[in-house]
Motif scaffolding. Structure first.
Motif, PDB file in Angstrom:
ATOM      1  N   SER A 272       0.801  -1.238   0.000  1.00 32.80           N
ATOM      2  CA  SER A 272       0.000   0.000   0.000  1.00 32.80           C
ATOM      3  C   SER A 272       0.828   1.280   0.000  1.00 32.80           C
ATOM      4  CB  SER A 272      -0.937   0.088   1.213  1.00 32.80           C
ATOM      5  OG  SER A 272      -1.590  -1.092   1.461  1.00 32.80           O
ATOM      6  N   GLY A 353      -2.389  -3.122  -3.123  1.00 30.92           N
ATOM      7  CA  GLY A 353      -2.977  -2.677  -1.866  1.00 30.92           C
ATOM      8  C   GLY A 353      -3.139  -1.183  -1.712  1.00 30.92           C
ATOM      9  N   VAL A 355      -5.699   0.406  -3.056  1.00 29.25           N
ATOM     10  CA  VAL A 355      -7.135   0.663  -3.000  1.00 29.25           C
ATOM     11  C   VAL A 355      -7.555   0.377  -1.568  1.00 29.25           C
ATOM     12  CG1 VAL A 355      -9.378   0.054  -3.933  1.00 29.25           C
ATOM     13  CG2 VAL A 355      -7.409   0.075  -5.405  1.00 29.25           C
ATOM     14  N   ALA A 356      -7.402   1.356  -0.720  1.00 36.92           N
ATOM     15  CA  ALA A 356      -7.618   1.143   0.707  1.00 36.92           C
ATOM     16  C   ALA A 356      -8.113   2.403   1.366  1.00 36.92           C
ATOM     17  CB  ALA A 356      -6.313   0.691   1.367  1.00 36.92           C
ATOM     18  N   PHE A 357      -8.695   2.214   2.542  1.00 33.34           N
ATOM     19  CA  PHE A 357      -9.148   3.348   3.335  1.00 33.34           C
ATOM     20  C   PHE A 357      -7.975   3.807   4.187  1.00 33.34           C
ATOM     21  CE2 PHE A 357     -10.823   4.800   7.457  1.00 33.34           C
ATOM     22  CZ  PHE A 357     -11.557   5.882   7.028  1.00 33.34           C
ATOM     23  N   ILE A 358      -7.475   5.005   3.912  1.00 33.51           N
ATOM     24  CA  ILE A 358      -6.321   5.501   4.643  1.00 33.51           C
ATOM     25  C   ILE A 358      -6.616   6.916   5.112  1.00 33.51           C
ATOM     26  CG2 ILE A 358      -3.913   6.180   4.413  1.00 33.51           C
ATOM     27  CD1 ILE A 358      -3.891   3.776   2.283  1.00 33.51           C
ATOM     28  N   ALA A 368       1.687   4.288   4.060  1.00 32.14           N
ATOM     29  CA  ALA A 368       0.541   3.807   3.302  1.00 32.14           C
ATOM     30  C   ALA A 368      -0.174   4.995   2.674  1.00 32.14           C
ATOM     31  CB  ALA A 368      -0.403   3.058   4.215  1.00 32.14           C
ATOM     32  N   LEU A 378     -13.536   4.770  -4.367  1.00 30.56           N
ATOM     33  CA  LEU A 378     -13.988   4.389  -3.020  1.00 30.56           C
ATOM     34  C   LEU A 378     -15.183   5.238  -2.585  1.00 30.56           C
ATOM     35  CD1 LEU A 378     -10.613   3.863  -1.131  1.00 30.56           C
ATOM     36  CD2 LEU A 378     -12.288   2.127  -1.746  1.00 30.56           C
TER      37      LEU A 378
ATOM     38  N   GLN B  39       1.496   0.183  11.883  1.00 30.65           N
ATOM     39  CA  GLN B  39       0.132   0.504  11.498  1.00 30.65           C
ATOM     40  C   GLN B  39      -0.587  -0.812  11.236  1.00 30.65           C
ATOM     41  OE1 GLN B  39       0.390   2.927   8.012  1.00 30.65           O
ATOM     42  NE2 GLN B  39      -1.318   4.198   8.617  1.00 30.65           N
ATOM     43  N   PHE B  49     -16.317  -3.603   5.058  1.00 33.67           N
ATOM     44  CA  PHE B  49     -15.470  -2.429   4.857  1.00 33.67           C
ATOM     45  C   PHE B  49     -15.999  -1.143   5.499  1.00 33.67           C
ATOM     46  CE2 PHE B  49     -14.039   1.108   2.075  1.00 33.67           C
ATOM     47  CZ  PHE B  49     -12.670   0.990   2.216  1.00 33.67           C
ATOM     48  N   THR B  53     -13.822   0.439   8.550  1.00 36.44           N
ATOM     49  CA  THR B  53     -13.182   1.735   8.369  1.00 36.44           C
ATOM     50  C   THR B  53     -13.666   2.741   9.409  1.00 36.44           C
ATOM     51  OG1 THR B  53     -14.851   2.144   6.702  1.00 36.44           O
ATOM     52  CG2 THR B  53     -12.687   1.545   5.918  1.00 36.44           C
ATOM     53  N   VAL B  69      -4.874   0.763   8.188  1.00 35.05           N
ATOM     54  CA  VAL B  69      -5.152   0.813   6.756  1.00 35.05           C
ATOM     55  C   VAL B  69      -6.119  -0.312   6.432  1.00 35.05           C
ATOM     56  CG1 VAL B  69      -4.128   0.442   4.490  1.00 35.05           C
ATOM     57  CG2 VAL B  69      -2.927   1.795   6.193  1.00 35.05           C
ATOM     58  N   VAL B  70      -7.230   0.009   5.806  1.00 38.14           N
ATOM     59  CA  VAL B  70      -8.234  -1.009   5.506  1.00 38.14           C
ATOM     60  C   VAL B  70      -8.380  -1.150   4.000  1.00 38.14           C
ATOM     61  CG1 VAL B  70     -10.552  -1.821   5.999  1.00 38.14           C
ATOM     62  CG2 VAL B  70      -9.463  -0.200   7.549  1.00 38.14           C
ATOM     63  N   GLU B  71      -8.166  -2.379   3.507  1.00 44.08           N
ATOM     64  CA  GLU B  71      -8.328  -2.638   2.081  1.00 44.08           C
ATOM     65  C   GLU B  71      -9.577  -3.451   1.855  1.00 44.08           C
ATOM     66  OE1 GLU B  71      -5.106  -4.375  -0.248  1.00 44.08           O
ATOM     67  OE2 GLU B  71      -3.831  -3.690   1.368  1.00 44.08           O
TER      68      GLU B  71
END
Lengths: 420, 357
Positions: A272, A353, A355-358, A368, A378, B39, B49, B53, B69-71
């Motif tokens: 990520s 990786g 495509v993630a919530f950061i 990340a 997203l 992390q 998700f 999140t 960090v959530v994928e």
């Protein structure tokens, strides 16, 4: 005899002229059609996204008691309870739990953190009664922006009649304001639409492109220079050329898979991160850069080379002192176009990786991060209504990013270009 | 003079290209000694998700740990990554909209991931919804199966390709409108759950098919799990917002998505009743609504104490504030467990008990 020829010319002239006229009409029609598509697309995105740059704020008057908030440890203090109490104080006649819950939903669920940050900035307000502007919740914001139809039955909308009456009271008291949404540009992502920002994605994209440029540009230019100026022209170089051309057309997801297998699984680079993202994008843009650079090198007139060699310059001197500087504008333009393409990619980033919530804004290439198109994807996929306008606004930001990149390409070309 | 200065610019550009290469290589070398991950890394189901999140963001705000960090990789993809081994380059937690399978536990064990903590976070209902402008319909699971299966029973103990064009042909009590259902593609966990709970649930209602489960399980699965491909069922992609938009303009169409989307878009779409039960928060929570599934996440025990904050994250997730009845996850559309069940899970998790299938 001449008469016949004249008639022939006249008739064929009429035909040719009408063909020319109709071709022009087709051309103009095509341009008008594509312009109108572009106009409709940008117009609809702009209209929808424009409201995302504004955000409704609610003013809350709130006591910060010194016995509950420790001035030395503000970061740890929980402001949520105080905030709820302050809200209840503004409407003291509420009793049922359900009504109270509705009241709390007027303001952003992250409001307590913004109050904490405000107290952190000016700790002297501890022990006093202060007024805070906090973000309204996304539902309230959507209502104030006119996205919620209040004519439909109460149980079918996300804002109740009771909440509407509270909003009305706040408005009468001047406690609701629409402000420029700075957080959208200066904050990271969030699950709450009113809190979500684009900065993390912009920096992620910028860092990835930086890594991409640092790797792909020198590699691409040197490969092109060698292939064009030094490599013996033979079967092998033709095979390499064909392969490079083919690589330029390979679907980008393939490069993502390659990146996953090599950079992540073999070299154990961190997942990520813009580092790996940039490396994968570099693989993807490399063929484009090589092709553009070779074209630029080929456009340098052979007389320059011959003159340099004639004056006793070696091949390397000729190439580096004369040919590359002249080809540089073309190479740079090609690279920037390749990178603009890379800016819009999500598929290769999916595999590694990104495509993630950061939430945290990346500080370096090994933090990340996500990228702009990924952020758009997203948000478009989120259930909350408030993300609709954010999606469009993010597309606008991406377009501006692209325009800036292309402007840089144009300026560089103008400044470096030489004419013969 | 002017020419010369340009020349200099060009030279410096060439030089900078060389420096760039060197620095790029240096960069690669440095990246390798990047410090240990501090992390939490979460992968897995796209259904979980939004909940994962939300907790991650709260956790980052409330503590000094970095925000995880959530994928979103899908349940299957997430478990595959999760089970690929132990170490910083593998995820610490994976979300799943179904329970882990025995084959996946085996894969994990093969790669040294032997101790896994299972966490159940609540339920999610799958709804069949249509536009507010149309009437609410009342379906049974058998109706759903007959309307959407590729092959249906022909009444003589055999199957025939699905002949039904309208809902009324399936069940005379339903309206005479064309069957048109927008749903998720096969890669989606929602699709898996829909097929398993709604389609198979209805399929089993036919006696001879039920008997077939014992005699020929493969044929039973194929019959019950295959969705028709003649245009009545449209794969609308993973984007549920798109389905909602399409339902809005076409009042005859139905869409399949998770309860959270119905909850957020209740002004535009309404959920159909299944077996006389409306898809409401309460009905899904007490199990009356038949198409609902449990949501889980799995934690790698070997990473606890290595990657900072995992235990605290678990605590935040299981807190009353988060997954309780009035917690912030309920606002996002998660259906919480009953108090007793939640207590049981909490004690299991605080003892860090290992998963046992």
């Amino acid at each position: 005899m001449t008469d016949n020829i004249n008639i022939l010319i006249a008739s064929s002239n009429a035909k040719r002229q009408s063909a020319e006229r109709s071709f022009r009409v087709y051309g103009i029609f095509a341009i008008i059609l594509s312009l109108s598509f572009l106009f409709i697309m940008i117009g609809s995105i702009g209209l929808r996204g424009a409201t995302a740059f504004k955000q409704s704020f609610v003013q809350i008057e709130m006591e910060i008691p010194s016995d509950k908030i420790d001035a030395d440890n503000i970061k740890r203090a929980r402001f949520g309870k105080l905030l709820k109490a302050a809200l209840r104080d503004s409407f003291p006649d509420l009793k049922s739990r359900k009504e109270k819950k509705q009241l709390y939903k007027l303001i952003s669920s992250n409001a307590e953190y913004s109050i904490r940050d405000q107290v952190l900035q000016s700790p002297e307000i501890i022990g006093t009664k202060a007024k805070f502007w906090v973000r309204a919740s996304s539902d309230v914001d959507m209502y104030l922006k006119g996205y919620i139809d209040t004519n439909i039955p109460e149980d079918q909308r996300r804002i109740s009649d009771l909440q509407l009456s509270w909003i009305g009271k706040f408005q009468d008291a001047g406690q609701i304001e629409s402000r420029f949404n700075t957080r959208f540009f200066l904050g990271g992502d969030s699950r709450e639409p009113e809190q979500a920002g684009i900065l993390g994605a912009v920096i992620g994209s910028a860092l990835s492109l930086l890594v991409c440029f640092l790797i792909a540009f020198p590699l691409g230019v040197f490969a092109a220079v060698y292939l064009e100026e030094f490599a013996p022209k033979g079967k092998l170089s033709r095979v390499i050329e064909i392969n490079i051309n083919n690589l330029a057309a390979v679907p980008s997801i393939v490069f993502g898979l390659l990146g996953l297998a090599i950079f992540l699984n073999f070299f154990n680079l961190p997942r990520s991160t813009p580092l790996v993202g940039g490396m994968v994008l570099a693989l993807m843009t490399l063929p484009t850069i090589i092709i553009a650079s070779r074209a630029a090198l080929r456009a340098v007139p052979p007389s320059i080379r011959q003159a340099a060699i004639g004056l006793g310059a070696s091949k390397v001197q000729t190439t580096f002192h004369h040919v590359i500087p002249l080809a540089m504008p073309g190479m740079l333009t090609g690279s920037i176009i390749g990178m603009a393409q890379a800016l819009g990619e999500t598929a290769p980033l999916l595999m590694i990786g990104m495509v993630a919530f950061i939430v945290d804004v990346p500080q370096g290439i090994t933090d990340a991060a996500t990228a702009l198109p990924v952020q758009i994807f997203l948000w478009a996929d989120s259930p909350e209504r408030g993300f609709l306008e954010k999606t469009s606004a993010a597309i606008l930001v991406l377009l501006v990013f692209l325009i800036v990149m292309n402007l840089v390409a144009i300026i560089l070309r103008r400044r470096l270009e030489k004419r013969w | 003079m002017r020419k010369l200065s340009r020349r200099e610019i060009d030279m410096s550009l060439t030089k900078s290209a060389i420096t760039a290469t060197t620095s790029a290589l240096a960069l690669l070398a440095f990246a390798h000694v990047a410090n240990a991950r501090d992390q939490i890394n979460i992968v897995g189901s796209s259904t979980v998700f939004p909940f994962s999140t939300t907790v991650a963001e709260r956790f980052g705000n409330n503590t000094d740990f970095k925000t995880p960090v959530v994928e979103s990789t899908g349940s299957g993809g997430g478990l595959k990554l999760f089970c690929s081994g132990i170490g910083e380059n593998t995820p610490d937690i994976t979300n799943a909209s179904r329970r882990i399978k025995a084959s996946e536990v085996e894969l994990c064990a093969k790669n040294d991931v032997k101790e896994i903590i299972e966490v159940k976070i609540g339920f999610d209902g799958i709804v069949l919804a249509n536009s507010r402008t149309a009437d609410i319909i009342n379906l049974t699971r058998k109706d759903i199966f007959l309307a959407l299966a590729k092959n249906v029973p022909d009444g003589e103990g055999k199957t025939k390709p699905n002949p039904y064009k309208t809902w009324a042909e399936v069940n005379s009590e339903l309206p005479a409108i064309k069957i048109e259902v927008l749903g998720p593609p096969p890669t989606s966990g929602t699709r898996d759950a829909f097929v398993e709970l709604a389609m198979e649930g209805g399929c089993k209602k036919v006696d001879w098919i039920k008997a077939m489960k014992k005699s020929d399980k493969q044929a039973y699965k194929t019959l019950c799990h295959t969705i028709r491909e003649d245009g009545a069922f449209v794969e609308a992609g993973e984007n549920d917002n798109l389905i909602v938009q399409k339902l809005e303009v076409n009042p005859n169409a139905f869409g399949i998505f998770g309860y959270s989307f119905l909850d957020q878009n209740s002004d535009k779409v309404q959920g159909s009743m299944v077996g006389d039960v409306e898809p409401t928060f309460e009905n899904i929570a007490d199990g009356a609504y038949p198409i609902s599934r449990s949501l889980f996440f799995y934690v790698k025990k070997a990473h606890i104490g290595v990657i900072p904050g995992i235990e605290e994250f678990l605590e935040e997730f299981m807190s009353e504030d988060a997954s309780g009845e009035d917690g912030y996850l309920a606002d996002k559309g998660l259906i919480p467990m009953t108090e007793d069940e939640a207590e049981e899970w909490k004690s299991q998790i605080s003892n860090l008990e290992n998963l046992a299938l």
